[in-house]
Design an enzyme around this catalytic site. Structure first.
Site, mmCIF file in Angstrom:
data_model
loop_
_atom_site.group_PDB
_atom_site.id
_atom_site.type_symbol
_atom_site.label_atom_id
_atom_site.label_comp_id
_atom_site.label_asym_id
_atom_site.label_seq_id
_atom_site.Cartn_x
_atom_site.Cartn_y
_atom_site.Cartn_z
ATOM 1 N N TYR A 21 0.862 -1.179 0.000
ATOM 2 C CA TYR A 21 0.000 0.000 0.000
ATOM 3 C C TYR A 21 0.896 1.226 0.000
ATOM 4 C CZ TYR A 21 -3.437 3.456 1.649
ATOM 5 O OH TYR A 21 -4.245 4.560 1.776
ATOM 6 N N ASP A 33 9.435 2.960 -0.813
ATOM 7 C CA ASP A 33 8.410 3.652 -0.034
ATOM 8 C C ASP A 33 8.689 3.354 1.443
ATOM 9 O OD1 ASP A 33 4.746 3.578 0.147
ATOM 10 O OD2 ASP A 33 6.287 4.618 1.302
ATOM 11 N N LYS A 89 5.083 9.615 8.489
ATOM 12 C CA LYS A 89 4.907 9.074 9.843
ATOM 13 C C LYS A 89 5.970 9.589 10.836
ATOM 14 C CE LYS A 89 2.530 5.093 7.887
ATOM 15 N NZ LYS A 89 1.156 5.035 8.418
#
Ligand code: KE4
Length: 425
Positions: free
Chosen positions: A142, A237, A265
């Site tokens: 994802y 990623d 994050k």
């Protein structure tokens, strides 16, 4: 009616599913989400006063734990000077320097406000730099909700069993080619068939959105070689793995250097920060130096920069090592409990990310992950929650650790999860 239930009743009138991000709705585990009131260190409390040891940590950002003093102090100082300018500040320069000091291959970067913005921009840049349109991603990975990524994606898309999301034009979806994670031969075959079309391979170097899946030895190096051989870019990623799987992220842990990296994050310490960056010759194509347009009103927001900087400054190698030791202790403890209770179980960790599946054999791909016992996960999740341990409300997510989780929290967690496993049957 509990306060959580009352607030969720109102929320469902306002937001689809009563939430502002699908995975929060507990659809992967059935039941109703609780409404959180506050967090402190390793713990959160819901609006009915119930306490939980938290292993979701806002889906990864809170590497120092909730309401970490260094972050609150930095925010307090920064907000006295104003909350947003849309003008360059020194804070963004300092956070950029802190990122580059830990990831030297990120020679130049751009801050944005979400991981989706970071990955979306990185792919646009890769397409512009190579003059090609197709990308390769991996089943179950994802990369946020930009159109090109909602193809066989993980996280909430996998949790909800959604098809490759309606609303994504087939013309665009057809430019996203997918392969099983850990299958370098499948990637080679895609490049053999469509070599001239592929702009980039984008990969979660450690998958955290299909449950936790570790790369086989050599897999990431193989992707590096394939991308270089065919003139495509390799994009790591690291929105989730960055500064978690090692102080310098997956690039450091696996000694593989991508052309572009996306982050998020942890670098925001709980505030909206993400970034994309990498080789200078590529990043110099980004406006205003180059023609590839990307922009953002709140990019580099000073409060977010201050929170991210305080977080990275506190995340020393010693703090990271202590967190990794706690993560290893938790995972090993869970293995021993499952073995004693004769429950099919496999678990892994990479730095301060961890995960498990109710299945005996190790999980190497999304296809493997989907064979795990999701019904048992669902029962275990609720038995754990009842006993004061908050795990990700989906079998297709990862667990996290913070510097606020110490041995007492790990021991208490293992006691509670031992009882939860017995109750889950
Ligand atoms: P955001 O747009 O949600 O900030 O980041 C997207 C993203 C990109 N890349 C990776 C590797 C990610 O894990 C994410 C977001 N992670 C999910 C948790 N699996 C965010 C939680 C949510 O969707 O609410």
């Amino acid at each position: 009616m509990s306060r959580s239930a009352e607030i969720m009743r109102r929320a469902r009138e306002l937001f689809p599913g009563g939430v502002n991000s699908p995975v929060r709705a507990f659809r992967g585990v059935e039941g109703e989400p609780f409404v959180v009131a506050r967090g402190q260190g390793a713990r959160i409390w819901d609006v009915d006063g119930k306490e939980y040891i938290d292993y979701v940590l806002s889906w990864g950002p809170l590497v120092l734990g909730h309401a970490a003093p260094p972050v609150l102090e930095a925010l307090g100082r920064a907000m006295q000077e104003g909350t947003s300018f849309g003008i360059p500040t020194e804070l963004e320069v300092r956070l950029g320097e802190a990122v580059r000091a830990r990831m030297p291959h990120v020679e130049m970067m751009r801050f944005v406000s979400s991981g989706t913005e970071a990955t979306m921009s990185a792919v646009r840049l890769a397409r512009a730099f190579t003059g090609r349109d197709a990308i390769v991603k991996f089943d179950g990975c994802y990369h946020g909700h930009a159109d090109s990524f909602l193809v066989r994606a993980g996280s909430g898309v996998a949790t909800l069993g959604l098809p490759n999301s309606p609303g994504v034009p087939e013309a665009l979806a057809s430019l996203t080619l997918t392969a099983p994670f850990n299958d370098a031969d499948a990637v080679r075959a895609i490049f053999t068939a469509r070599r001239e079309e592929i702009a980039a391979i984008i990969v979660e170097p450690v998958v955290g959105n299909a449950g936790l899946i570790l790369p086989d030895p050599g897999f990431l190096a193989a992707l590096r070689a394939i991308a270089s051989e065919h003139g495509a870019l390799l994009i790591f990623d690291e929105v989730m793995t960055g500064f978690r799987v090692a102080p310098g992220g997956a690039a450091e842990r696996y000694a593989v250097t991508p052309d572009l990296t996306t982050l998020g994050k942890v670098i925001g310490g709980g505030l909206p920060v993400a970034a994309y960056g990498g080789r200078r010759e590529i990043m110099e194509r980004v406006a205003p130096d180059g023609p590839v347009y990307q922009a953002g009103t709140l990019s580099g927001n000073p409060l977010a920069m201050a929170a991210g900087l305080a977080t990275l400054d506190a995340l020393t190698p010693a703090v990271h090592a202590a967190m990794e030791a706690c993560t290893a202790r938790l995972v090993q403890g869970l293995r021993e409990i499952a073995q004693r209770r004769r429950v099919p179980f496999t678990a892994a960790h990479a730095g301060t990310m961890w995960g498990f599946f109710f299945r005996d054999e190790p999980v190497r791909s999304y296809a493997d992950a989907k064979t795990a016992d999701v019904a048992r996960f669902r029962r275990f999740f609720h038995a754990a929650l009842l006993r004061g341990v908050y795990l990700a409300p989906s079998a297709f997510e990862a667990g996290f650790m913070s510097a606020a989780h110490r041995e007492p929290e790990i021991d208490l967690t293992l006691d509670r999860l031992d009882a939860a496993l017995a109750a889950a049957g």
